[in-house]
Design a protein around this motif. Structure first.
Motif, mmCIF file in Angstrom:
data_model
loop_
_atom_site.group_PDB
_atom_site.id
_atom_site.type_symbol
_atom_site.label_atom_id
_atom_site.label_comp_id
_atom_site.label_asym_id
_atom_site.label_seq_id
_atom_site.Cartn_x
_atom_site.Cartn_y
_atom_site.Cartn_z
ATOM 1 N N LYS A 80 -1.317 -0.141 7.160
ATOM 2 C CA LYS A 80 -2.377 -1.142 7.044
ATOM 3 C C LYS A 80 -2.390 -2.037 8.276
ATOM 4 N N ASP A 81 -3.586 -2.312 8.773
ATOM 5 C CA ASP A 81 -3.767 -3.228 9.893
ATOM 6 C C ASP A 81 -3.791 -4.647 9.352
ATOM 7 N N ALA A 82 -2.832 -5.477 9.787
ATOM 8 C CA ALA A 82 -2.710 -6.836 9.264
ATOM 9 C C ALA A 82 -3.922 -7.699 9.637
ATOM 10 N N LYS A 83 -4.570 -7.409 10.771
ATOM 11 C CA LYS A 83 -5.693 -8.237 11.221
ATOM 12 C C LYS A 83 -6.957 -7.951 10.415
ATOM 13 N N THR A 84 -7.285 -6.687 10.267
ATOM 14 C CA THR A 84 -8.521 -6.317 9.570
ATOM 15 C C THR A 84 -8.314 -6.112 8.079
ATOM 16 N N TYR A 116 -1.247 -5.973 -12.148
ATOM 17 C CA TYR A 116 -1.658 -5.445 -10.846
ATOM 18 C C TYR A 116 -0.599 -4.442 -10.407
ATOM 19 N N HIS A 117 -1.004 -3.174 -10.322
ATOM 20 C CA HIS A 117 -0.081 -2.095 -9.961
ATOM 21 C C HIS A 117 -0.243 -1.787 -8.472
ATOM 22 N N TYR A 118 0.862 -1.668 -7.770
ATOM 23 C CA TYR A 118 0.785 -1.440 -6.327
ATOM 24 C C TYR A 118 2.028 -0.695 -5.834
ATOM 25 N N TYR A 119 1.924 -0.155 -4.622
ATOM 26 C CA TYR A 119 3.065 0.425 -3.908
ATOM 27 C C TYR A 119 3.464 -0.537 -2.797
ATOM 28 N N ILE A 120 4.764 -0.602 -2.520
ATOM 29 C CA ILE A 120 5.250 -1.444 -1.429
ATOM 30 C C ILE A 120 6.383 -0.722 -0.719
ATOM 31 N N CYS A 144 5.870 4.660 4.120
ATOM 32 C CA CYS A 144 5.375 3.531 4.911
ATOM 33 C C CYS A 144 5.055 3.989 6.340
ATOM 34 N N GLY A 145 3.907 3.577 6.837
ATOM 35 C CA GLY A 145 3.512 3.962 8.190
ATOM 36 C C GLY A 145 4.236 3.206 9.277
ATOM 37 N N LYS A 151 5.518 -6.194 4.818
ATOM 38 C CA LYS A 151 5.190 -5.952 3.413
ATOM 39 C C LYS A 151 3.902 -5.145 3.335
ATOM 40 N N ASN A 152 4.067 -3.831 3.383
ATOM 41 C CA ASN A 152 2.951 -2.890 3.450
ATOM 42 C C ASN A 152 2.461 -2.589 2.033
ATOM 43 N N TYR A 153 1.648 -3.488 1.464
ATOM 44 C CA TYR A 153 1.157 -3.322 0.101
ATOM 45 C C TYR A 153 0.034 -2.290 0.048
ATOM 46 N N LEU A 154 -0.099 -1.653 -1.132
ATOM 47 C CA LEU A 154 -1.181 -0.700 -1.346
ATOM 48 C C LEU A 154 -1.499 -0.661 -2.839
ATOM 49 N N ASP A 155 -2.742 -0.885 -3.187
ATOM 50 C CA ASP A 155 -3.171 -0.833 -4.584
ATOM 51 C C ASP A 155 -2.936 0.578 -5.129
#
Length: 598
Positions: free
Chosen positions: A498-502, A326-330, A306-307, A344-348
């Motif tokens: 991940k940038d929450a705004k964009t 739906y598979h993802y990393y968190i 996580c960044g 909650k830094n989700y990533l597909d």
């Protein structure tokens, strides 16, 4: 008259190791750990006074952290942080003698200890026990050593059996068999409700029955100010344990059975039954835990971090509309605390795995980019190396000054007819203490300098390494299992933020400059043997690719960062045949290692 040809004996670098089994032993003031350390230090000092050229370089106190807090560690296996640090020194040939009070401080397992003895002998490291004599040079000595460690293992197993019997007896009598759970405290060897925590437990019960969601309960508990006894956020696992625990209805659980307890219950049977029914329903709804997440390979599992909090990101799966998975990393910290301790830094997962594999393949085709990254990284390492060498030279100068002052002081004391004054003796002690600190600093800086020198980069090996990984990724018979075994040997970590705004994110990939990193999992040789050749299916002369004898020949990883930094190390080999059987390769990293060996 002294023989002018007589040489001073080599300095023996000494490491001492201390361990106790329980937290109670470790946390006591003037504990056994202090006693062991003092005895070992005195033993080394006695050897020095006896004329042996011993130098105490390392002290390993098992279970002691940087803040001085201590905990006990069992000797039933070798999975201990302090012992692992000791073995790193042994493997780096930075220790000549390891001293401990008894053999069972190292291990209480016969097989483990005998394997350790062989490993220490392989690195020419001598084991010294203050209580027993370890002699593996003769058959009788090996037998006696085996018997002594077998007795230590027998003692450990006897203690374990007696403890289990005692705990089983206490459980049948309704007495506690462990520390009090959240909501209780220990009073006269029995659980007693703790009023403030009882309120928190009942709030958690009502919140779960209302929301039927551990995530929602975690957030509500945090908003209410409910924390663990150590002041941490209550995780979903901690809340789940509170909801499942039969202690709250006046039952003691031991070895899969429950018994009527002697303490006062704080949850009624009806509420407990409703909670268990809801938990079971949720468990079934989510596919009996996490079994359905196994439908996808998750190639970056264990590599992606996580960044935000720099913690591991873990694979998860949820069902979308129409039953589509739906598979993802968190982020694991966000997942455990319902997004309280970290976002909650989700990533597909499928998209991320595809993106990273394509990135590595594209990087293999960009020699100019690899060269630029290597040069940037080289400049950074060179500056760090210059600074470290300058600091080390200053420490050496201060050590030489310390030696000069100590020598002059000793000569002065030797000319005195009367007992030296206390101030002079105190000055001697201070010089000795300063000398020990300077030598320890010098040793540490020497290790750091050596590591930096070993990671000096060369562009050709970095490019070959990337191309070598790209060849494996492009193999027509490569499977997700092959990739999961292979990627950790090339990739140190992948950082995602991940940038929450964009709603856009950025990757950072850290690579190793050689594909022979030694770690858990299959050897790289085994993976290539499994594939049976290169991308074109071309085997070696004997039906499989020619491979090095061991991945562990080169185990010096350093890092390249895809966002502007890389590193490498090489020997040019333009005519060597590629071990993957591809015609376009003009000497991969694998072949370069073969050249170094041959």
């Amino acid at each position: 008259m002294a023989d002018p040809k007589q040489t001073t004996p080599l300095v023996q670098r000494i490491a001492i190791y201390c361990r106790v089994s329980t937290d109670k032993q470790a946390s006591k003031e003037d504990s056994s750990l202090d006693t062991q350390r003092d005895r070992l230090i005195r033993y080394v000092e006695d050897k020095q006074r006896a004329g042996q050229n011993w130098q105490l370089t390392d002290t390993f106190v098992e279970g002691e952290d940087k803040d001085g807090k201590r905990r006990g560690c069992s000797g039933k296996n070798l999975d201990r942080p302090g012992f692992s640090r000791l073995m790193e020194k042994v493997h780096g040939r930075l220790v000549d003698v390891v001293v401990f009070t008894k053999m069972d401080r190292i291990s209480r397992n016969v097989i483990d200890f005998l394997m350790l003895v062989e490993e220490f002998e392989r690195y020419n490291v001598k084991l010294v026990s203050l209580k027993e004599e370890i002699n593996t040079a003769s058959a009788s000595g090996r037998v006696m050593t085996t018997i002594m460690i077998a007795l230590a293992q027998f003692e450990r197993e006897q203690i374990s059996e007696r403890t289990c019997e005692k705990m089983a007896w206490r459980a049948t009598k309704g007495l506690p068999v462990g520390p009090p759970p959240f909501g209780y405290e220990m009073h006269e060897k029995r659980y007693r409700p703790r009023p403030k925590e009882v309120e928190s437990v009942r709030f958690i019960d009502s919140a779960y029955l209302e929301t039927r969601s551990l995530d929602q309960v975690a957030k509500l508990a945090y908003q209410r100010g409910i924390r663990s006894r150590k002041g941490h956020t209550l995780t979903k696992d901690a809340i789940s344990r509170i909801l499942h625990n039969p202690a709250y209805i006046g039952r003691i659980s031991f070895n899969g059975e429950t018994f009527q307890a002697s303490h006062e219950p704080i949850r009624d049977q009806k509420t407990y039954a409703r909670i268990l029914q809801s938990l079971e329903r949720n468990w079934l709804h989510k596919g009996r835990g996490r079994t359905r997440s196994k439908l996808y390979g998750y190639l970056l599992q264990g590599l992606i971090i996580c960044g935000y909090c720099k913690g591991k990101m873990v694979p998860r799966m949820s069902m979308g509309r129409g039953g589509h998975p739906y598979h993802y990393y968190i982020c694991s910290r966000a997942d455990k605390t319902a997004g309280i301790d970290c976002k909650k830094n989700y990533l597909d997962a499928i998209e991320a795995d595809h993106h990273i594999l394509n990135y590595v393949k594209q990087l293999a085709l960009r020699d100019d980019l690899v060269q630029e990254l290597c040069q940037d990284r080289d400049a950074s390492f060179a500056e760090s190396l210059r600074t470290l060498r300058h600091d080390r030279d200053q420490v050496k100068e201060r050590l030489a000054e310390n030696h000069r002052q100590a020598t002059n002081l000793v000569k002065l004391m030797a000319r005195m007819e009367e007992e030296p004054p206390a101030a002079m003796l105190q000055q001697c002690r201070e010089l000795d203490r300063e000398k020990a600190e300077l030598e320890a600093t010098l040793s540490r800086m020497g290790e750091e300098t050596s590591k930096l020198e070993k990671t000096e980069m060369r562009v050709d090996m970095a490019g070959k390494t990337i191309r070598y990984l790209a060849d494996i990724l492009g193999h027509d018979r490569v499977t997700p299992e092959h990739l999961k075994d292979c990627l950790p040997k090339f990739i140190n970590y992948v950082l995602w933020r991940k940038d929450a705004k964009t709603n856009e994110g950025k990757f950072e990939v850290a690579l190793f400059e050689r594909p022979f990193r030694s770690d858990e999992g299959r050897l790289l040789r085994e993976i290539v043997d499994d594939l049976g050749g290169g991308p074109n299916g071309t085997p070696g002369s004997n039906g499989s690719p020619s491979t090095p004898e061991s991945d562990k020949k080169v185990a010096r990883p350093s890092h390249h960062h895809s966002n502007g930094r890389t590193s490498g190390e090489a020997s040019q080999n333009t005519n060597a045949p590629c071990q993957l059987g591809t015609a376009r390769c003009s000497g991969c990293a694998w072949c370069a290692v073969e050249d170094e060996k041959g």
